[in-house]
Design a protein around this motif. Structure first.
Motif, short mmCIF file in Angstrom:
data_model
loop_
_atom_site.label_atom_id
_atom_site.label_comp_id
_atom_site.label_asym_id
_atom_site.label_seq_id
_atom_site.Cartn_x
_atom_site.Cartn_y
_atom_site.Cartn_z
N PHE A 1 2.07 -0.82 -10.67
CA PHE A 1 0.74 -1.44 -10.62
C PHE A 1 0.63 -2.27 -9.35
N LEU A 2 -0.49 -2.12 -8.66
CA LEU A 2 -0.75 -2.96 -7.49
C LEU A 2 -1.99 -3.81 -7.76
N ALA A 3 -1.80 -5.13 -7.73
CA ALA A 3 -2.96 -6.03 -7.79
C ALA A 3 -3.43 -6.22 -6.35
N PHE A 4 -4.65 -5.76 -6.08
CA PHE A 4 -5.14 -5.72 -4.70
C PHE A 4 -5.45 -7.11 -4.13
N GLU B 1 -8.08 -8.37 -11.87
CA GLU B 1 -6.88 -7.61 -11.52
C GLU B 1 -5.77 -7.90 -12.53
N TYR C 1 0.83 -1.21 0.00
CA TYR C 1 0.00 0.00 0.00
C TYR C 1 0.86 1.27 0.00
N PRO D 1 -9.83 -6.70 -4.21
CA PRO D 1 -10.25 -5.70 -5.22
C PRO D 1 -11.62 -5.14 -4.85
N LEU D 2 -11.76 -3.82 -5.05
CA LEU D 2 -12.98 -3.13 -4.62
C LEU D 2 -14.11 -3.33 -5.62
#
Lengths: 470, 259
Positions: free
Chosen positions: B81-84, B155, B45, B87-88
């Motif tokens: 790039f951040l792959a959560f 994602e 984060y 994901p929201l």
């Protein structure tokens, strides 16, 4: 012992009393209508302009918000009519039929009376009142829940003109019927129009009610729109309020639903400094109503939606879904009351209010209320109120969207979900465009770094605001 | 490509990262493993630019530039790039609208022309096909009502479309069954390239059977406590994190004693 209470009159109240005395003889209507006007005015005179002590007006203290009563607008002159007509014509051809009311006066020459759809009749309200047409006069009082409301009573006392739209039974009106309430603003005036839409059994019609006007002096508008739906009739109603800053607009909607009738009403509200929209809906047996809306408020706007749905017979269904986006120092209000009378068993009611607050000073007041006198019903309500979701914002930004774009996307989605309630696709697109315009103006007023917006206080407002309630 | 140097981070006054040092080179796939609460997700984060974290010391550099002062979207435009992990769901936002907005926002930021519609659609279709994502899914609002596996595939789809220089995968394996894991891993492996770096964060070695890393780092107590090759992952799988978790406890005692 009876204590005689003589309320102190504010200048606005005193002026209204003088105005009624001076103008009542000239207001249209036969003896029966004149009597109704007297009764309505007595209702007002007894209580005066509603204050926060009147429950239904708790968050919109009209006595404080309406310091002055403006003089009644004169009938529009020929050049005004020509200008409004040109402006409406410039919107281009459409399959809708428009009925134009300027400053409370129905203007046939700007209306599409020559191409009314089959089964639709239109007349001026003033003419119907003068004739004392029974079919019109009997509906003026509206449902029981509307009686006693001060704004509605004031409209009943002062209504000068408007339209009566009658839809014959079993008619499926395809063309959209627009009732355009246009306000001029070269001088600060008041107006009170009333429209009646009488829909015969099993007939279907879409009514678009618009409150628009030019920028200028602060105007006061107190309009009413009354629907009467015969059994199995169906009405789609969309209200669009885009009055300029400075305007005070009270719009009352009443709807009396026969058995198995359907009344869907959606309100898009973006304009005026003080906007109060009130709905009074009575549901007959198995009648269905879906009331919804989206309000976009900024600067120091005050936007109030107050509604009462009265289930008087079994198996009615009501849904209320209202959304607010509130920025700067604006205040949003949603009050919804659902009444289920004894005997209105199997009523199915659901109420929801969602608000997004975009600034520290923005405020939202939610008050849902259920009054249930039957024992076999399903009724619920829910309300949310908060800022944009930080997690969602971060997610969008992490994919490359600048903050403003991410915010706009989320706000558009929030409003867009509400707009899904509008059945007509073309209309939905028009409203979405208004939402985007509002968002674009918001983005333009924000500095790139995302500091607090500048200059909201410079936009217009009526009177002194009293906004201590939370 | 990605250099993290002596990174100290607090959340609400509580120290979470206590001097992370890590370098990931172009073309490298680095894995970070560690027990729950070791600071793995915080690290992802902070690198991506989430707001609620306070960096008290240290730097994060992408291609030599410190990115800690940049907004998340600016970091994305620089190729991050951040792959959560979670994901929201974004109700009301059409998936395709969002993809296009994200791709064009990054291009605009880099001074590149916007994608035209046919080009955009072609890219999405190709990438979706490879990840077994039905067109039907793309017609829905972003992630709304998707299963855990579907969200993770979305994602990876976004990663494929955005073509980042440096991708962080935060517990991309969590909530995936073995079939979904294979699809996701295949998608990631297809994107491995000489000029692209990956930082794969995971609790389990399982993911690393499918995405074989070049380097493995063990995180505990908010810092990297051990680094090695792929064999380190196997060792952790066999022995667990117990030894490392104790070390964290020791840290906490030390910091508590210092107050």
């Amino acid at each position: 012992m009876n204590a005689q209470i003589t309320p102190l009159r504010t200048p606005a109240e005193a002026r209204l009393i003088d105005q009624f005395r001076a103008s009542k003889a000239a207001l249209p209507g036969n003896a029966a209508v004149a009597l109704r006007r007297e009764e309505a005015f007595a209702t007002f005179a007894a209580g005066g302009l509603p204050t926060r002590r009147v429950e239904a007006w708790h968050y919109t203290d009209l006595r404080a918000l309406m310091r002055e009563a403006r003089p009644w607008a004169p009938p529009p002159d020929a050049s005004t009519v020509a200008a409004v007509r040109a402006q409406l014509d410039a919107e281009g051809p459409s399959d809708s039929v428009r009925l134009v009311i300027i400053d409370g006066v129905f203007v046939p020459e700007a209306s599409d009376l020559d191409r009314l759809p089959a089964g639709v009749q239109v007349s001026s309200l003033a003419a119907a009142l003068a004739e004392g047409r029974a079919a019109v006069v009997q509906h003026l009082a509206g449902p029981e829940i509307a009686q006693g409301d001060m704004a509605f009573a004031l409209n009943a006392a002062f209504m000068r003109d408007g339209v009566v739209v009658e839809v014959a039974p079993h008619t499926d009106v395809r063309a959209l019927v627009r009732i355009v309430n246009h306000r001029t603003a070269t001088t600060a005036t008041a107006s009170a129009a009333r429209a009646l839409v009488l829909v015969g059994a099993s007939a279907t019609v879409t009514i678009i009610e618009e409150h628009v006007g030019e920028a200028g002096e602060p105007t006061q508008t107190n309009d009413a729109l009354q629907f009467t739906l015969g059994d199995r009739a169906r009405v789609e109603h969309v209200s669009i309020q885009r009055l300029p800053p400075g305007a005070l607009c009270i719009a009352t909607v009443t709807a009396d639903l026969g058995a198995r009738a359907t009344f869907n009403s959606f309100a898009f509200s973006v304009g005026a400094s003080v906007a109060r929209r009130q709905l009074f809906v009575r549901c007959g047996g198995h009648a269905k109503t879906a009331l919804g809306g989206v309000s976009l408020l900024n600067a120091r706007q005050h936007g109030d939606t107050t509604l009462v749905v009265d289930h008087t017979a079994p198996a009615g269904e009501s849904r209320e879904r209202f959304k607010h986006i509130i920025d700067d120092e604006a205040v949003g209000i949603f009050q919804g009351k659902v009444i289920v009378r004894r005997g209105a068993q199997k009523t199915d009611g659901g109420m929801k209010s969602n608000a997004l607050l975009l600034s520290e000073a923005a405020a939202m007041n939610n008050r849902p209320e259920l009054e249930i006198f039957a024992d076999d019903v399903i009724c619920g309500h829910g309300a949310t109120c908060g800022a944009l979701d930080d997690n969602q914002l971060f997610y969008l930004m992490a994919r490359g969207l600048p903050r403003q774009e991410a915010e706009a996307l989320l706000l558009e989605a929030f409003a867009g979900e509400a707009l899904d309630q509008v059945a007509d696709e073309g209309l939905r697109e028009v409203l979405m465009r208004h939402v985007r315009e509002w968002l674009a103006a918001r983005a333009a007023s924000l500095p790139q770094s995302g500091f607090e917006p500048v200059g909201p206080a410079e936009r217009g407002i009526i009177g002194n605001r009293d906004r201590t309630e939370a | 490509m990605l250099e993290i140097e002596n990174l100290h981070v607090q959340v609400g006054g509580k120290a979470i990262l206590n001097g992370v040092d890590l370098k990931v080179e172009a073309g490298e796939v680095a894995a970070i493993m560690g027990p729950n609460g070791s600071g793995k997700s915080t690290l992802s984060y902070v690198v991506a630019g989430r707001e609620d974290y306070t960096v008290t010391q240290g730097e994060v550099r992408l291609d030599g530039d410190n990115i800690l002062e940049l907004e998340p979207n600016e970091r994305a435009a620089k190729g991050l790039f951040l792959a959560f992990q979670y994901p929201l769901e974004i109700p009301g936002v059409a998936t395709m609208t969002f993809f296009k907005a994200a791709m064009n926002a990054q291009r605009k930021h880099r001074g590149e022309p916007e994608l035209d519609m046919p080009d955009f659609l072609r890219r999405v279709r190709a990438a979706a096909k490879q990840l077994g994502i039905e067109q039907e899914m793309l017609k829905r609002p972003l992630n709304v009502g998707f299963s855990g596996g579907e969200k993770k595939r979305m994602e990876i789809l976004q990663m494929a479309l955005l073509e980042p220089r440096c991708a962080i995968l935060d517990e991309t394996d969590s909530g995936l069954d073995i079939d979904a894991l294979r699809i996701v891993a295949k998608g990631v492996n297809a994107l491995r390239a000489k000029d692209r770096a990956f930082l794969v964060i995971t609790h389990y070695q399982r993911l690393l059977d499918h995405i074989v890393p070049d380097t493995v780092h063990v995180m505990s107590g908010g810092r990297i406590v051990r680094s090695g090759g792929p064999e380190l992952a196997k060792e952790l799988e066999a022995r667990g994190y117990r030894g490392y978790a104790e070390e964290r406890t020791t840290d906490e005692i030390a910091s508590a004693g210092a107050k």
